[in-house]
Design an enzyme around this catalytic site. Structure first.
Site, mmCIF file in Angstrom:
data_model
loop_
_atom_site.group_PDB
_atom_site.id
_atom_site.type_symbol
_atom_site.label_atom_id
_atom_site.label_comp_id
_atom_site.label_asym_id
_atom_site.label_seq_id
_atom_site.Cartn_x
_atom_site.Cartn_y
_atom_site.Cartn_z
ATOM 1 C CB CYS A 1 -0.937 -0.020 1.215
ATOM 2 S SG CYS A 1 -1.789 1.533 1.439
ATOM 3 C CD GLU B 1 -7.093 1.964 -8.868
ATOM 4 O OE1 GLU B 1 -7.967 2.120 -8.015
ATOM 5 O OE2 GLU B 1 -5.940 1.588 -8.580
ATOM 6 C CE1 TYR C 1 -10.577 -2.381 -6.142
ATOM 7 C CE2 TYR C 1 -10.945 -4.582 -6.982
ATOM 8 C CZ TYR C 1 -11.224 -3.591 -6.066
ATOM 9 O OH TYR C 1 -12.124 -3.808 -5.071
ATOM 10 C CB ILE C 2 -3.899 -3.066 -11.115
ATOM 11 C CG1 ILE C 2 -3.886 -3.342 -9.603
ATOM 12 C CG2 ILE C 2 -2.545 -2.549 -11.589
ATOM 13 C CD1 ILE C 2 -2.807 -4.308 -9.126
ATOM 14 N N GLY D 1 -4.056 -9.664 -12.094
ATOM 15 C CA GLY D 1 -4.308 -10.212 -10.763
ATOM 16 C C GLY D 1 -3.041 -10.350 -9.938
ATOM 17 C CD GLU E 1 -28.899 18.271 -4.778
ATOM 18 O OE1 GLU E 1 -29.944 18.657 -4.243
ATOM 19 O OE2 GLU E 1 -28.134 19.024 -5.417
ATOM 20 C CE LYS F 1 -4.787 3.975 -6.322
ATOM 21 N NZ LYS F 1 -5.250 2.613 -6.178
ATOM 22 C CG HIS G 1 -29.371 22.365 -4.380
ATOM 23 N ND1 HIS G 1 -29.444 21.445 -5.408
ATOM 24 C CD2 HIS G 1 -29.474 23.598 -4.935
ATOM 25 C CE1 HIS G 1 -29.586 22.113 -6.544
ATOM 26 N NE2 HIS G 1 -29.607 23.406 -6.291
ATOM 27 N NE ARG H 1 -5.123 -0.360 13.836
ATOM 28 C CZ ARG H 1 -5.420 0.748 13.183
ATOM 29 N NH1 ARG H 1 -6.678 1.014 12.872
ATOM 30 N NH2 ARG H 1 -4.466 1.590 12.829
ATOM 31 C CB CYS I 1 -3.245 2.507 -1.610
ATOM 32 S SG CYS I 1 -3.626 0.808 -1.266
HETATM 33 P P1 NDP Z 1 -8.248 -7.991 -10.526
HETATM 34 O O1 NDP Z 1 -8.599 -9.321 -10.007
HETATM 35 O O2 NDP Z 1 -9.005 -6.795 -10.117
HETATM 36 O O3 NDP Z 1 -8.301 -8.022 -12.126
HETATM 37 C C1 NDP Z 1 -7.584 -8.955 -12.859
HETATM 38 C C2 NDP Z 1 -7.908 -8.752 -14.331
HETATM 39 O O4 NDP Z 1 -7.026 -9.559 -15.113
HETATM 40 C C3 NDP Z 1 -9.320 -9.171 -14.700
HETATM 41 O O5 NDP Z 1 -9.790 -8.320 -15.704
HETATM 42 C C4 NDP Z 1 -9.131 -10.590 -15.218
HETATM 43 O O6 NDP Z 1 -10.088 -10.983 -16.139
HETATM 44 C C5 NDP Z 1 -7.800 -10.423 -15.931
HETATM 45 N N1 NDP Z 1 -7.068 -11.690 -16.087
HETATM 46 C C6 NDP Z 1 -6.797 -12.613 -15.151
HETATM 47 N N2 NDP Z 1 -6.079 -13.609 -15.671
HETATM 48 C C7 NDP Z 1 -5.882 -13.315 -16.971
HETATM 49 C C8 NDP Z 1 -5.224 -13.962 -18.045
HETATM 50 N N3 NDP Z 1 -4.617 -15.115 -17.880
HETATM 51 N N4 NDP Z 1 -5.225 -13.349 -19.259
HETATM 52 C C9 NDP Z 1 -5.866 -12.172 -19.431
HETATM 53 N N5 NDP Z 1 -6.509 -11.506 -18.457
HETATM 54 C C10 NDP Z 1 -6.514 -12.086 -17.249
HETATM 55 O O7 NDP Z 1 -6.689 -7.852 -10.228
HETATM 56 P P2 NDP Z 1 -5.724 -6.589 -10.200
HETATM 57 O O8 NDP Z 1 -4.387 -7.130 -10.537
HETATM 58 O O9 NDP Z 1 -6.251 -5.460 -11.006
HETATM 59 O O10 NDP Z 1 -5.764 -6.162 -8.679
HETATM 60 C C11 NDP Z 1 -5.424 -7.116 -7.672
HETATM 61 C C12 NDP Z 1 -6.099 -6.787 -6.367
HETATM 62 O O11 NDP Z 1 -5.470 -5.654 -5.790
HETATM 63 C C13 NDP Z 1 -7.567 -6.391 -6.471
HETATM 64 O O12 NDP Z 1 -8.416 -7.491 -6.478
HETATM 65 C C14 NDP Z 1 -7.749 -5.554 -5.237
HETATM 66 O O13 NDP Z 1 -8.002 -6.407 -4.161
HETATM 67 C C15 NDP Z 1 -6.383 -4.914 -5.047
HETATM 68 N N6 NDP Z 1 -6.387 -3.505 -5.526
HETATM 69 C C16 NDP Z 1 -7.236 -2.609 -4.956
HETATM 70 C C17 NDP Z 1 -7.258 -1.304 -5.391
HETATM 71 C C18 NDP Z 1 -8.206 -0.326 -4.773
HETATM 72 O O14 NDP Z 1 -8.743 -0.629 -3.715
HETATM 73 N N7 NDP Z 1 -8.463 0.808 -5.408
HETATM 74 C C19 NDP Z 1 -6.376 -0.833 -6.458
HETATM 75 C C20 NDP Z 1 -5.554 -1.858 -6.992
HETATM 76 C C21 NDP Z 1 -5.561 -3.130 -6.540
HETATM 77 P P3 NDP Z 1 -11.457 -11.687 -15.679
HETATM 78 O O15 NDP Z 1 -12.279 -10.595 -15.080
HETATM 79 O O16 NDP Z 1 -11.994 -12.230 -16.932
HETATM 80 O O17 NDP Z 1 -11.080 -12.737 -14.679
#
Ligand code: NDP
Length: 454
Positions: free
Chosen positions: A42, A187, A183-184, A267, A447, A50, A442, A323, A47
């Site tokens: 983080c 973003e 997510y990543i 992921g 709202e 980012k 407002h 915690r 976080c």
């Molecule tokens: P996510 O699980 O959010 O997304 C992974 C993406 O990769 C999905 O679109 C998935 O597709 C795709 N994917 C997975 N495997 C493959 C593959 N073999 N080929 C092509 N595409 C693939 O993971 P992130 O890495 O974005 O983030 C990891 C974690 O980090 C999040 O789950 C979250 O917990 C945390 N995070 C939180 C943030 C926040 O709170 N703002 C910011 C960044 C990260 P499909 O949907 O089809 O499975």
């Protein structure tokens, strides 16, 4: 049996730091082991850096789109070197703050890799030389080593960046391919595009942000397209190779894309490999360590929190788990983590934020005929004089039988700030009627949450 410590924490990220500090505040003798900078994902490569990039992107997009407000600058330049070096400085400052607070609480910090020798003993090992620097023992050991980016198993995978690499950059690329729709990926697509990089995003499925309310992902998709991000759905990356100083990516469809760099964001997975956990034969839950409600693994001396267990992998969740662990075992306060109504945000521009059930999940659980959806979409006032007029979207998912609000979703400015507060109400079991009798403030976007009817 005498041990060196009451608690050894392996991994000084958000969860580990929270547990170590809380346990030490109760008088426990605590050690914490970290192989990188104190702060973890983080603070160091997630976080915090980012969000600072998001602020840069928001500022730039406001500057380039404010002519209608009478604001015009001859030339807006973005020096990514300045941003990246300021971010590194800030991250170091925060890491030092954590180190100092550990010192104040008499938590002993060991730099190196923590490797289990047995259920009470950890060896602190130099990651480069593999020399054993120390051997320390404790009654309880908490693993909080977090996750790491998953790699795609394709030719040329080592040529691509993971999200960790973004924070080590010296400069931003001119063109970037981002793989993933989570997510990543979303973003960074938003950050890079709003800071001037040409972005192509490759998504294997039919939509962005699988698992989120469909209306949210559709809003984001429209905004990303209108911003000029090239979204390629239902396609996959097959290989990457070097091509005259750039990278050539070959897709499943046969299409070839030439970009300066490739970011793989498909992921994350628990970073458990280096701990020597095989000696315990711990039960797993898929790729995660199996734990009970007290975060105890199947070895009663060893505990686990954060991104290595099968719970939402979010910083506040890891902190609370840390915690609660310390409260239970070092202060005899019996309490559990509340996993209900965890608010989430995706810091695209504008933001997505959500708490509770999506419309699809609510209909799956309570049956379609028992769910009522209230929704509105409009151009926010802040966009009145802007060229790129994205629409915001607000949505409530309500259980018709008892009027309880099951989900609250928002796409728009300050969504995360608004949803954080709405999550308090959802936890308290708020009904739609209570939204309705609340006076509007407002002119604001939120709202609309208290004026939606139907
Ligand atoms: P996510 O699980 O959010 O997304 C992974 C993406 O990769 C999905 O679109 C998935 O597709 C795709 N994917 C997975 N495997 C493959 C593959 N073999 N080929 C092509 N595409 C693939 O993971 P992130 O890495 O974005 O983030 C990891 C974690 O980090 C999040 O789950 C979250 O917990 C945390 N995070 C939180 C943030 C926040 O709170 N703002 C910011 C960044 C990260 P499909 O949907 O089809 O499975």
């Amino acid at each position: 049996m005498e041990f060196d410590f009451d608690l050894i924490v392996v991994g000084a990220g958000s969860g580990g730091l929270a547990a170590a500090k809380r346990a030490a505040s109760y008088g426990a003798k605590v050690a914490i082991i970290e192989v990188n900078k104190i702060g973890g994902t983080c603070v160091i490569r997630g976080c915090v850096p980012k969000k600072l990039m998001v602020y840069a992107a928001k500022n730039r997009i406001n500057m380039v789109s404010s002519e209608g407000y009478g604001l015009k600058s001859k030339e807006i330049t973005f020096k990514s070197k300045i941003l990246l070096s300021n971010i590194r400085e800030e991250v170091s400052r925060l890491s030092d703050l954590h180190s100092n607070s550990l010192k104040k609480l008499n938590v002993k910090v060991f730099e190196g890799l923590g490797i289990f020798l047995n259920q009470n003993t950890i060896q602190v090992v130099c990651p480069k030389t593999k020399n054993i620097l120390r051997e320390i023992s404790s009654k309880k050991i908490l693993i909080s080593v977090g996750g790491k980016p998953k790699q795609l198993n394709i030719p040329g995978k080592d040529l691509a960046w993971s999200s960790d690499d973004i924070f080590e950059l010296k400069d931003f690329p001119k063109t970037l391919l981002i793989v993933g729709g989570g997510y990543i990926a979303c973003e960074f697509a938003s950050i890079f595009k709003n800071l001037g990089t040409e972005v192509t995003q490759l998504i294997r499925g039919k939509n962005l942000l699988n698992g989120f309310d469909k209306d949210l992902s559709e809003c984001l998709e429209k905004t990303m397209i209108s911003l000029g991000i090239d979204l390629k759905f239902q396609n996959q990356l097959k290989s990457i190779k070097k091509m005259n100083g750039n990278l050539e990516s070959t897709l499943e469809s046969g299409t070839k894309l030439l970009t300066n760099n490739v970011l793989i964001a498909t992921g994350r997975e628990p970073a458990l490999k280096r701990l020597n956990l095989d000696i315990f034969n711990l039960k797993m839950d898929g790729m995660y360590l199996k734990v009970n409600e007290l975060n105890q693994t199947t070895n009663s001396n060893i505990f686990a929190i954060g991104d290595i267990i099968k719970k939402p992998n979010l910083t506040p969740v890891a902190i609370e788990q840390g915690r609660v662990f310390a409260d239970n075992f070092f202060a005899d306060k019996k309490r559990k983590v509340n996993y209900e109504n965890i608010p989430k945000a995706i810091f695209t521009i504008p933001e997505i934020s959500t708490v509770g059930l999506s419309e699809e999940d609510a209909k799956g659980i309570y049956k379609e005929e028992n769910i009522k959806v209230f929704k509105c979409s409009f151009t926010p006032m802040s966009n009145t004089f802007k060229k790129n007029k994205y629409k915001c979207m607000l949505k409530l998912v309500v259980n018709k039988k008892n009027d309880k609000v099951l989900g609250c979703h928002m796409f728009g400015e300050a969504a995360s700030e608004i949803i954080q507060m709405v999550s308090v109400s959802l936890n308290a079991g708020i009904t739609k009627k209570e939204f309705d009798i609340t006076m509007a403030l407002h002119p604001t976007i939120s709202e609309e949450f208290v004026t939606m009817y139907g």
